[in-house]
Enzyme design. Sequence first.
Site, mmCIF file in Angstrom:
data_model
loop_
_atom_site.group_PDB
_atom_site.id
_atom_site.type_symbol
_atom_site.label_atom_id
_atom_site.label_comp_id
_atom_site.label_asym_id
_atom_site.label_seq_id
_atom_site.Cartn_x
_atom_site.Cartn_y
_atom_site.Cartn_z
ATOM 1 N N GLY A 13 0.301 1.919 -7.205
ATOM 2 C CA GLY A 13 -0.696 2.042 -8.271
ATOM 3 C C GLY A 13 -0.618 3.391 -8.949
ATOM 4 O O GLY A 13 -0.562 3.492 -10.180
ATOM 5 N N THR A 46 3.369 -12.691 2.358
ATOM 6 C CA THR A 46 2.488 -13.237 1.336
ATOM 7 C C THR A 46 3.154 -14.494 0.771
ATOM 8 O O THR A 46 4.244 -14.875 1.182
ATOM 9 C CB THR A 46 2.162 -12.176 0.267
ATOM 10 O OG1 THR A 46 1.096 -12.686 -0.555
ATOM 11 C CG2 THR A 46 3.361 -11.825 -0.594
ATOM 12 N N ASN A 67 -5.425 -10.079 -4.418
ATOM 13 C CA ASN A 67 -5.425 -9.842 -2.965
ATOM 14 C C ASN A 67 -4.994 -8.451 -2.566
ATOM 15 O O ASN A 67 -5.155 -8.056 -1.437
ATOM 16 C CB ASN A 67 -4.529 -10.872 -2.248
ATOM 17 C CG ASN A 67 -3.127 -10.938 -2.813
ATOM 18 O OD1 ASN A 67 -2.933 -10.739 -3.995
ATOM 19 N ND2 ASN A 67 -2.161 -11.215 -1.980
ATOM 20 N N ASP A 106 0.817 -1.230 0.000
ATOM 21 C CA ASP A 106 0.000 0.000 0.000
ATOM 22 C C ASP A 106 0.841 1.266 0.000
ATOM 23 O O ASP A 106 0.453 2.288 0.566
ATOM 24 C CB ASP A 106 -0.943 0.061 1.227
ATOM 25 C CG ASP A 106 -1.859 -1.131 1.296
ATOM 26 O OD1 ASP A 106 -2.320 -1.571 0.239
ATOM 27 O OD2 ASP A 106 -2.118 -1.611 2.415
ATOM 28 N N GLU A 107 1.989 1.229 -0.628
ATOM 29 C CA GLU A 107 2.885 2.392 -0.613
ATOM 30 C C GLU A 107 2.467 3.462 -1.619
ATOM 31 O O GLU A 107 3.016 4.570 -1.608
ATOM 32 C CB GLU A 107 4.325 1.963 -0.919
ATOM 33 C CG GLU A 107 4.952 1.044 0.112
ATOM 34 C CD GLU A 107 4.782 -0.431 -0.241
ATOM 35 O OE1 GLU A 107 3.955 -0.734 -1.130
ATOM 36 O OE2 GLU A 107 5.462 -1.274 0.369
ATOM 37 N N THR A 156 -9.822 -4.573 1.345
ATOM 38 C CA THR A 156 -10.668 -5.081 2.418
ATOM 39 C C THR A 156 -11.441 -3.981 3.146
ATOM 40 O O THR A 156 -12.360 -4.284 3.897
ATOM 41 C CB THR A 156 -9.787 -5.780 3.479
ATOM 42 O OG1 THR A 156 -8.789 -4.836 3.893
ATOM 43 C CG2 THR A 156 -9.095 -7.002 2.915
ATOM 44 N N HIS A 176 -4.652 -1.580 -5.892
ATOM 45 C CA HIS A 176 -3.979 -0.342 -6.250
ATOM 46 C C HIS A 176 -5.048 0.718 -6.457
ATOM 47 O O HIS A 176 -5.990 0.485 -7.201
ATOM 48 C CB HIS A 176 -3.242 -0.494 -7.576
ATOM 49 C CG HIS A 176 -2.034 -1.348 -7.486
ATOM 50 N ND1 HIS A 176 -1.217 -1.376 -6.395
ATOM 51 C CD2 HIS A 176 -1.494 -2.183 -8.382
ATOM 52 C CE1 HIS A 176 -0.230 -2.208 -6.616
ATOM 53 N NE2 HIS A 176 -0.373 -2.713 -7.814
ATOM 54 N N GLY A 200 0.181 14.245 -3.959
ATOM 55 C CA GLY A 200 -1.280 14.129 -3.959
ATOM 56 C C GLY A 200 -1.655 12.858 -4.689
ATOM 57 O O GLY A 200 -0.820 12.279 -5.391
ATOM 58 N N ARG A 221 -10.304 -2.499 5.545
ATOM 59 C CA ARG A 221 -9.841 -2.542 6.941
ATOM 60 C C ARG A 221 -9.029 -1.288 7.243
ATOM 61 O O ARG A 221 -8.250 -0.848 6.391
ATOM 62 C CB ARG A 221 -8.920 -3.749 7.172
ATOM 63 C CG ARG A 221 -9.621 -5.075 7.101
ATOM 64 C CD ARG A 221 -8.679 -6.227 7.393
ATOM 65 N NE ARG A 221 -7.766 -6.498 6.293
ATOM 66 C CZ ARG A 221 -6.978 -7.556 6.227
ATOM 67 N NH1 ARG A 221 -6.962 -8.435 7.205
ATOM 68 N NH2 ARG A 221 -6.191 -7.757 5.188
HETATM 69 P P1 GDP Z 1 -0.593 0.457 -3.658
HETATM 70 O O1 GDP Z 1 -1.219 -0.868 -3.369
HETATM 71 O O2 GDP Z 1 0.881 0.478 -3.362
HETATM 72 O O3 GDP Z 1 -0.910 0.967 -5.013
HETATM 73 O O4 GDP Z 1 -1.188 1.517 -2.627
HETATM 74 P P2 GDP Z 1 -2.723 1.928 -2.423
HETATM 75 O O5 GDP Z 1 -3.227 2.513 -3.662
HETATM 76 O O6 GDP Z 1 -3.474 0.825 -1.824
HETATM 77 O O7 GDP Z 1 -2.557 3.024 -1.264
HETATM 78 C C1 GDP Z 1 -2.054 4.241 -1.467
HETATM 79 C C2 GDP Z 1 -3.075 5.290 -1.048
HETATM 80 O O8 GDP Z 1 -2.457 6.536 -1.106
HETATM 81 C C3 GDP Z 1 -4.269 5.403 -1.982
HETATM 82 O O9 GDP Z 1 -5.371 5.843 -1.234
HETATM 83 C C4 GDP Z 1 -3.809 6.473 -2.993
HETATM 84 O O10 GDP Z 1 -4.882 7.133 -3.647
HETATM 85 C C5 GDP Z 1 -3.098 7.378 -2.079
HETATM 86 N N1 GDP Z 1 -2.002 8.172 -2.635
HETATM 87 C C6 GDP Z 1 -0.994 7.776 -3.466
HETATM 88 N N2 GDP Z 1 -0.095 8.775 -3.584
HETATM 89 C C7 GDP Z 1 -0.535 9.800 -2.805
HETATM 90 C C8 GDP Z 1 -0.026 11.080 -2.461
HETATM 91 O O11 GDP Z 1 1.042 11.478 -2.882
HETATM 92 N N3 GDP Z 1 -0.757 11.842 -1.604
HETATM 93 C C9 GDP Z 1 -1.935 11.431 -1.073
HETATM 94 N N4 GDP Z 1 -2.587 12.244 -0.244
HETATM 95 N N5 GDP Z 1 -2.448 10.223 -1.345
HETATM 96 C C10 GDP Z 1 -1.753 9.421 -2.197
#
Ligand code: GDP
Length: 425
Positions: free
Chosen positions: A16, A237, A37, A12-13, A302, A40, A415, A304
């Site tokens: 995506g 995982t 699972n 979740d970094e 999820t 993004h 953002g 969560r």
């Molecule tokens: P992934 O599984 O690594 O792609 O990560 P996720 O998408 O699950 O989680 C990243 C979260 O951070 C999501 O809610 C994105 O929309 C959000 N996001 C990504 N980059 C940024 C950012 O630079 N700023 C903010 N505020 N949100 C971001």
Amino acid sequence: MIRAIVGANWGDEGKGKLTDVLAEHSDLVVRFQGGANAGHTIINQFGKFALHLLPSGIFHPEVQNVIGPGVALDPEALFQELDSLKDRGVPAPRLTVSDRAQVLMDFHILLDTLEEERLGGRKFGSTKSGIAPFYSDKYAKVGIQACQLTDRELLRERLRNSLEKKNVLMEHLYRHEKLDADALTEKYYALGQRLKPYLADTSLLLDEAVKAGRDILLEGQLGALRDPDHGIYPYVTSSSPLAGYAAVGAGLPPWAIHEVIAVTKAYSSSVGAGVFPTQLFGQEAEELRRRGGDAGEYGAKTGRPRDVGWFDAVATRHGCLVQGATAVAMTNLDVMGYLDEIPVCAAYELDGQTIGHFPVTQDLRRVKPVYVTLPGWKTDIRGETDYSRLPRQCREYVETVERLIKTPITLLSTGPRREEICRRG
Ligand code: GDP
């Protein structure tokens, strides 16, 4: 140019978003491990999407998307995602699925769910997408390849073989109704017919792309700390989310990968079970969770609530090391603008000693973070695209983290939207 975008932490970094940004300049985007699972989150002109199985290049109609043989292919989840994109007006993507990818069946999800219920308090925090039972079957050699879905009798034989032991578990361990090989044959044969036009030998396709000098993006899922060999075992995982595995799971020569971009957030977050030394609790955690991501820190798969904490340079340095990161992308920098000062975990204390390495899980449980505290910038930097225009304290934060993780930070996300990105160096 062949690049891998992978996670440096617990997942979740923000991979995506980064993949979506970089996909624009890529000819192919490839998923190489994991299944439906993870999620993004991508926000673009079509709206907000949580992709689980499809490569993040699907929003770019000219990009060739590939699901490699290392992926856990759940055909029902795949078609659900494709249908929902169509319903929301996204043009039909170019997608090819490896004929050697193995199929994640509905009974893998059932087994995952039954096992987590059986484990109760000892559970691993699985997303119950069937990933562990799927990879267990793959390596026990009772898995089913996508190409086998198109041969009804072969499929029936493989299923009968696979279900023999599972039905003993169903009956005697889980007290669940037995699985029926014939019914499953019909269901997955029908899905195979729908899948057929997408199937191909993707190694040939990638070989041609490498020879033609195409730009390829390898899209990792989860993060380094969830790797079964290098992570926080057993809270990991079941397939490797490392760039090193991308060559195997996609079907590319290892020397072909030039750049490994490890993604990390400006703070830490983790969903699912595990060990998380910088985790925050109470009011402080609530505030960071509420402000994090695009709509708070809640799992894309999820829903969560994610655990959140301060940036952990020890864990991230380990993540960058095992990923072989050549560069780091830091996301969610805009989230930190509300803080007066920001602690960063620079080392751990273990049994009275200061350590700089990321220890094995049983020791990790006992470490205490050693923080350095940096001044906050108390400014809304959302959408900033020019590094030199970021407040001085914000640049200092980035540069301190960079020194601690020993890897250049070349991209900063300010953002959740595609255009909210700052390039550096
Ligand atoms: P992934 O599984 O690594 O792609 O990560 P996720 O998408 O699950 O989680 C990243 C979260 O951070 C999501 O809610 C994105 O929309 C959000 N996001 C990504 N980059 C940024 C950012 O630079 N700023 C903010 N505020 N949100 C971001």
